[in-house]
Design a protein around this motif. Structure first.
Motif, short mmCIF file in Angstrom:
data_model
loop_
_atom_site.label_atom_id
_atom_site.label_comp_id
_atom_site.label_asym_id
_atom_site.label_seq_id
_atom_site.Cartn_x
_atom_site.Cartn_y
_atom_site.Cartn_z
N GLY A 53 0.82 -1.23 0.00
CA GLY A 53 0.00 0.00 0.00
C GLY A 53 0.84 1.27 0.00
N GLY A 54 0.24 2.35 -0.47
CA GLY A 54 0.96 3.62 -0.60
C GLY A 54 1.55 4.13 0.69
N SER A 55 0.82 3.97 1.81
CA SER A 55 1.35 4.52 3.07
C SER A 55 2.61 3.79 3.49
CB SER A 55 0.29 4.43 4.17
OG SER A 55 -0.07 3.09 4.41
N GLY A 56 2.63 2.45 3.28
CA GLY A 56 3.82 1.67 3.62
C GLY A 56 4.99 2.01 2.72
N LEU A 67 -1.23 11.17 8.16
CA LEU A 67 -2.51 10.65 7.65
C LEU A 67 -2.34 10.45 6.14
CD1 LEU A 67 -4.75 13.18 9.61
CD2 LEU A 67 -4.11 10.84 10.28
N HIS A 68 -2.76 9.28 5.65
CA HIS A 68 -2.47 8.96 4.24
C HIS A 68 -3.68 8.99 3.33
CE1 HIS A 68 1.81 8.01 4.02
NE2 HIS A 68 1.69 7.74 5.31
N GLY A 69 -4.88 8.89 3.89
CA GLY A 69 -6.03 8.93 2.97
C GLY A 69 -7.19 8.15 3.51
N PRO A 75 3.71 16.63 0.97
CA PRO A 75 3.21 15.73 -0.08
C PRO A 75 4.06 14.47 -0.23
CG PRO A 75 4.29 17.64 -1.05
CD PRO A 75 4.28 17.87 0.43
N ASN A 76 3.52 13.51 -0.97
CA ASN A 76 4.30 12.33 -1.36
C ASN A 76 5.49 12.80 -2.20
OD1 ASN A 76 1.63 9.85 -1.99
ND2 ASN A 76 2.37 10.74 -0.11
N PHE A 77 6.47 11.95 -2.32
CA PHE A 77 7.72 12.31 -3.03
C PHE A 77 8.15 11.16 -3.92
CE2 PHE A 77 8.44 10.54 1.16
CZ PHE A 77 9.22 9.44 0.85
N SER A 137 -2.45 -0.61 -9.09
CA SER A 137 -3.19 -0.33 -7.85
C SER A 137 -3.34 -1.61 -7.04
CB SER A 137 -4.57 0.26 -8.14
OG SER A 137 -5.48 -0.75 -8.53
N ASN A 138 -4.03 -1.47 -5.92
CA ASN A 138 -4.34 -2.65 -5.09
C ASN A 138 -5.72 -3.22 -5.44
OD1 ASN A 138 -5.97 -0.68 -4.02
ND2 ASN A 138 -4.75 -0.41 -2.17
N PHE A 139 -6.28 -2.82 -6.56
CA PHE A 139 -7.55 -3.35 -7.07
C PHE A 139 -8.65 -3.34 -5.99
CE2 PHE A 139 -6.80 -5.18 -11.37
CZ PHE A 139 -5.50 -4.72 -11.52
N VAL A 170 -12.23 1.57 -4.48
CA VAL A 170 -11.98 3.00 -4.73
C VAL A 170 -11.15 3.25 -5.98
CG1 VAL A 170 -12.13 3.83 -2.34
CG2 VAL A 170 -9.93 3.09 -3.22
N LYS A 171 -10.46 2.22 -6.48
CA LYS A 171 -9.59 2.42 -7.64
C LYS A 171 -10.35 2.37 -8.97
CE LYS A 171 -6.07 2.72 -4.94
NZ LYS A 171 -5.31 3.96 -4.74
N ASN A 172 -11.63 1.95 -8.92
CA ASN A 172 -12.46 1.90 -10.14
C ASN A 172 -11.76 1.20 -11.30
OD1 ASN A 172 -14.63 3.16 -8.96
ND2 ASN A 172 -14.03 5.22 -9.60
N SER A 176 -11.59 7.94 -4.87
CA SER A 176 -10.99 8.64 -3.73
C SER A 176 -9.48 8.46 -3.84
CB SER A 176 -11.52 8.01 -2.44
OG SER A 176 -10.83 8.52 -1.34
N GLU A 177 -8.75 9.54 -3.65
CA GLU A 177 -7.28 9.45 -3.77
C GLU A 177 -6.70 10.66 -3.04
OE1 GLU A 177 -4.76 6.90 -4.48
OE2 GLU A 177 -6.25 6.58 -6.04
N SER A 178 -6.05 10.43 -1.92
CA SER A 178 -5.57 11.58 -1.15
C SER A 178 -4.41 12.29 -1.84
CB SER A 178 -5.13 11.13 0.24
OG SER A 178 -4.00 10.30 0.12
N PHE A 179 -3.60 11.56 -2.57
CA PHE A 179 -2.49 12.16 -3.32
C PHE A 179 -2.36 11.50 -4.70
CE2 PHE A 179 1.78 12.48 -4.91
CZ PHE A 179 2.07 13.82 -4.76
N GLY A 180 -2.15 10.18 -4.71
CA GLY A 180 -1.99 9.47 -5.98
C GLY A 180 -0.54 9.13 -6.26
N LEU A 181 0.10 8.46 -5.30
CA LEU A 181 1.53 8.15 -5.45
C LEU A 181 1.82 7.37 -6.73
CD1 LEU A 181 4.40 8.10 -4.24
CD2 LEU A 181 3.76 6.02 -2.99
N ALA A 182 0.93 6.44 -7.08
CA ALA A 182 1.18 5.62 -8.28
C ALA A 182 1.24 6.50 -9.53
CB ALA A 182 0.08 4.57 -8.42
O1 GMT Z 1 -4.19 3.70 -2.36
C1 GMT Z 1 -4.38 2.89 -1.47
O2 GMT Z 1 -5.42 2.24 -1.37
C2 GMT Z 1 -3.32 2.64 -0.43
C3 GMT Z 1 -3.27 3.80 0.49
C4 GMT Z 1 -2.49 3.49 1.73
O3 GMT Z 1 -2.76 4.16 2.70
O4 GMT Z 1 -1.66 2.60 1.80
O5 GMT Z 1 -2.74 4.91 -0.24
C5 GMT Z 1 -3.00 6.19 0.26
O6 GMT Z 1 -1.73 6.71 0.62
C6 GMT Z 1 -0.86 7.04 -0.48
C7 GMT Z 1 0.47 7.52 0.12
O7 GMT Z 1 0.33 8.65 0.91
C8 GMT Z 1 -1.53 8.09 -1.37
O8 GMT Z 1 -0.66 8.45 -2.43
C9 GMT Z 1 -2.82 7.48 -1.93
O9 GMT Z 1 -3.48 8.45 -2.71
C10 GMT Z 1 -3.72 7.07 -0.77
N1 GMT Z 1 -4.88 6.33 -1.31
C11 GMT Z 1 -6.13 6.80 -1.18
O10 GMT Z 1 -6.40 7.87 -0.66
C12 GMT Z 1 -7.19 5.91 -1.74
#
Ligand code: GMT
Length: 378
Positions: free
Chosen positions: A12-15, A120-122, A173-175, A205-207, A210-212, A281-287
């Motif tokens: 996941g993006g936060s990890g 907070l990641h999203g 922001p993400n980097f 994505s993680n399918f 929210v990823k549509n 929903s996407e708090s940033f969009g690291l991918a």
């Molecule tokens: O995208 C996900 O479902 C994974 C999720 C996570 O927390 O592991 O990603 C979130 O954190 C990322 C890193 O900060 C952001 O870039 C993603 O946008 C965010 N995903 C959502 O908000 C759905």
């Protein structure tokens, strides 16, 4: 500084952000202690400044649900005390922020003050955190953290809107680490994927819902009707089956490759011409940032923090959630003309450079200094 990092060690993006941040801080001379239940997916190299502490749990027949929070809190107490950490940085509020609060209180009873920074990641705010079953704990632990960051202005606004937060929130922001994410010459791979020189469109994505991911296939179908193309679907998760089914129903399954979870994402992005992120929903969009770093323009929805990353008509295009016709129209516009595609590719890369790790890392370092010194005074 001696910094403890707590995160989900998965894909996941936060990890990913937590692990890449820890690695970069370690390269900058900080001593980094990861405290997680398994080795973080991207913690794949050795450095003298990197330590990994595994949270292990005693099993007992009484436990229908393993008390992970208690095991993590005990581990945090142990690591902070014996490694003499200066700060704990926890990623994803649930349950890490409340566990850090518990550890902080236990340590205080031993006469040790440990400042806690929560990022907070999203979905910890927008999806799961809002739920009644979590929101009192999330609100409390945000307010009790010594520092709080969000990964976009939009996530900060949403946090303030949904929770009764009485403290400052810093946006960091993400980097992206360009030493890993850059356009690599992978001509042989491109020829294998697109033997007829088709355009290559990618989604990672993680399918999750929210990823549509079905919208990805719908957009692709519309593009492929006009421009010969291939779709690479990277990652795995609950929506994969439905998404594969839709590709069959729409008659494009021969042009769509489901690659599953992949480590070398940057190699796949290097052969891609366009990236699709139609998330609801996407708090940033690291991918999407990873794609842009590899010179890949982005067609995304305009939700959450995506407008803070993807610049309309420059690095790609943004449309309303679910408007697959608009997304397909923009995708065709970018892909139909080689010169135009090159302009978008260059602009996507230029935009990604604004999120270079070298620019974002000092924001975290300065924030740690601020939080530690305020916590010493207070
Ligand atoms: O995208 C996900 O479902 C994974 C999720 C996570 O927390 O592991 O990603 C979130 O954190 C990322 C890193 O900060 C952001 O870039 C993603 O946008 C965010 N995903 C959502 O908000 C759905």
């Amino acid at each position: 500084m001696k910094i403890g990092i707590v995160c989900y060690p998965t894909f996941g993006g936060s990890g990913v952000v937590a692990t890449e941040l820890g690695k970069a801080l370690a390269s900058n001379g900080h001593e980094i202690h990861f405290i997680t239940y398994s080795q973080p997916a991207r913690l794949d190299f050795f450095s003298e400044n990197l330590y990994y502490h595994e949270v292990s749990m005693a099993q007992y027949p009484l436990f229908d649900f393993s008390p992970y929070e208690s095991a993590l809190a005990s581990k945090l107490v142990d690591v902070v005390k014996f490694e003499k950490l200066d700060v704990l940085h926890v990623h994803y509020a649930i349950p890490h922020a409340s566990v850090a609060y518990l550890a902080k209180q236990i340590l205080a009873s031993h006469g040790i003050n440990i400042p806690v920074v929560t990022t907070l990641h999203g979905t910890d705010i927008t999806l799961v955190g809002k739920d009644k079953s979590f929101s009192p704990v999330v609100t409390f632990s945000i307010n009790q953290s010594d520092g709080v960051t969000t990964v976009s202005e939009n996530l900060k606004e949403q946090t303030l809107e949904y929770f009764d937060v009485n403290r400052d929130i810093r946006v960091i922001p993400n980097f992206i680490d360009f030493s890993r994410f850059h356009n690599k010459s992978k001509e042989h791979f491109k020829r294998a994927i697109a033997p007829g020189n088709e355009r290559v469109i990618t989604h990672t994505s993680n399918f999750r819902k929210v990823k549509n991911t079905q919208d990805v296939v719908r957009i692709f179908k519309r593009v492929n009707d006009v421009i010969p193309s291939k779709l690479l679907m990277v990652g795995d998760g609950p929506e994969r089956h439905n998404t594969e089914e839709l590709a069959r129903e729409l008659g494009v399954s021969q042009e769509v490759r489901f690659l599953g979870k992949q480590d070398a994402i940057e190699e796949i992005l290097s052969v891609s011409d366009l990236f699709l992120m139609p998330s609801s929903s996407e708090s940033f969009g690291l991918a999407a940032l990873e794609a842009m770093a590899c010179h890949v323009p982005v067609i995304s929805s305009n939700t959450g923090g995506l407008p803070e990353l993807n610049v309309q008509g420059i690095s790609g295009f943004l449309s309303n959630i679910g408007d697959v016709d608009d997304m397909a129209k923009h995708a065709i516009y970018i892909l139909e003309d080689c010169d135009r595609l090159k302009v978008f590719k260059d602009a996507a890369f230029a935009r990604a450079q604004e999120f270079d790790l070298a620019k974002i890392l000092p924001l975290y370092e300065n924030y740690y200094e601020e939080v530690v010194s305020a916590s010493k005074k207070g």
